[in-house]
Scaffold this motif. Structure first.
Motif, mmCIF file in Angstrom:
data_model
loop_
_atom_site.group_PDB
_atom_site.id
_atom_site.type_symbol
_atom_site.label_atom_id
_atom_site.label_comp_id
_atom_site.label_asym_id
_atom_site.label_seq_id
_atom_site.Cartn_x
_atom_site.Cartn_y
_atom_site.Cartn_z
ATOM 1 N N ASP A 35 69.123 64.573 34.393
ATOM 2 C CA ASP A 35 68.228 65.596 33.841
ATOM 3 C C ASP A 35 67.067 65.003 33.044
ATOM 4 O OD1 ASP A 35 69.728 67.702 34.929
ATOM 5 O OD2 ASP A 35 71.118 67.636 33.239
ATOM 6 N N TRP A 36 67.067 63.713 32.868
ATOM 7 C CA TRP A 36 65.985 63.029 32.159
ATOM 8 C C TRP A 36 64.933 62.585 33.173
ATOM 9 C CZ3 TRP A 36 65.806 61.588 26.838
ATOM 10 C CH2 TRP A 36 66.889 62.067 26.097
ATOM 11 N N SER A 37 63.672 62.652 32.767
ATOM 12 C CA SER A 37 62.599 62.218 33.667
ATOM 13 C C SER A 37 62.036 60.877 33.203
ATOM 14 C CB SER A 37 61.481 63.265 33.725
ATOM 15 O OG SER A 37 60.886 63.430 32.458
ATOM 16 N N ILE A 38 61.613 60.115 34.171
ATOM 17 C CA ILE A 38 60.994 58.814 33.908
ATOM 18 C C ILE A 38 59.504 59.067 33.666
ATOM 19 C CG2 ILE A 38 60.569 56.504 34.822
ATOM 20 C CD1 ILE A 38 63.569 57.196 34.477
ATOM 21 N N GLN A 39 58.992 58.524 32.575
ATOM 22 C CA GLN A 39 57.602 58.760 32.180
ATOM 23 C C GLN A 39 56.859 57.434 32.004
ATOM 24 O OE1 GLN A 39 56.349 61.991 31.600
ATOM 25 N NE2 GLN A 39 58.309 62.666 32.409
ATOM 26 N N GLU A 46 62.456 61.065 29.127
ATOM 27 C CA GLU A 46 62.267 62.271 28.329
ATOM 28 C C GLU A 46 63.061 63.427 28.912
ATOM 29 O OE1 GLU A 46 58.262 63.317 26.636
ATOM 30 O OE2 GLU A 46 58.447 64.895 28.154
ATOM 31 N N ARG A 47 63.518 64.301 28.001
ATOM 32 C CA ARG A 47 64.190 65.529 28.421
ATOM 33 C C ARG A 47 63.903 66.616 27.399
ATOM 34 N NH1 ARG A 47 70.557 67.103 29.497
ATOM 35 N NH2 ARG A 47 70.059 69.271 29.958
ATOM 36 N N SER A 87 62.361 61.968 23.507
ATOM 37 C CA SER A 87 61.735 60.891 24.259
ATOM 38 C C SER A 87 62.298 59.564 23.764
ATOM 39 C CB SER A 87 60.221 60.945 24.041
ATOM 40 O OG SER A 87 59.578 59.878 24.700
ATOM 41 N N LEU A 88 62.666 58.706 24.700
ATOM 42 C CA LEU A 88 63.257 57.413 24.359
ATOM 43 C C LEU A 88 62.510 56.267 25.018
ATOM 44 C CD1 LEU A 88 66.898 58.589 24.825
ATOM 45 C CD2 LEU A 88 66.120 57.429 22.754
ATOM 46 N N GLN A 89 62.303 55.220 24.250
ATOM 47 C CA GLN A 89 61.813 53.949 24.759
ATOM 48 C C GLN A 89 62.131 52.909 23.695
ATOM 49 O OE1 GLN A 89 57.342 54.985 24.166
ATOM 50 N NE2 GLN A 89 57.461 52.797 24.360
ATOM 51 N N THR A 90 62.147 51.668 24.082
ATOM 52 C CA THR A 90 62.370 50.598 23.123
ATOM 53 C C THR A 90 61.019 49.998 22.803
ATOM 54 O OG1 THR A 90 64.597 50.240 23.962
ATOM 55 C CG2 THR A 90 63.611 48.433 22.699
#
Length: 118
Positions: A35-39, A46-47, A87-90
């Motif tokens: 359910d998360w999309s790659i951005q 992001e979801r 939204s997640l990123q490192t």
């Protein structure tokens, strides 16, 4: 070989200096969080979650904040009446790390099991 699900893992400190996940690694991990999309060209996931009202969205965001503190991995979160976007990123590696997918799986689990009240 046993596959360990993301939700059972714990985030590990990221010191930077390592490459972000490859597009193949991202695709493989995304299967556990469909359910998360790659951005942003595979630099962020992001979801958006939906809720009945502002109070439920806020309660969810509070639970996400508690989870982020316990895991030591902090998402960007925006919310308003009836929604919360995570939204997640490192940032240290300017891309995606396994920690981002671990947090996404744990946030999904939280969303599935949260008690928001009446």
């Amino acid at each position: 070989m046993t596959v360990t699900t993301l939700v059972t893992k714990t985030c590990t400190p990221c010191q930077g200096g390592i490459p972000p996940l490859t597009s193949d690694e991202v695709a493989a991990l995304q299967k556990q969080i469909p359910d998360w999309s790659i951005q942003d060209e595979a630099r962020r996931i992001e979801r958006t979650y939906t809720f009945r009202n502002f109070a439920e969205a806020f309660a969810f965001v509070r639970k996400v904040a508690e989870l982020a503190e316990s895991e030591g991995h902090h998402p960007d979160v925006s919310f308003g009446w009836g929604y919360a976007t995570v939204s997640l990123q490192t940032k240290k590696i300017q891309g995606l790390h396994e920690n981002d997918f671990i947090m996404a799986a744990k946030i999904d689990d939280l969303a599935d099991n949260i008690s928001l009240g009446p």
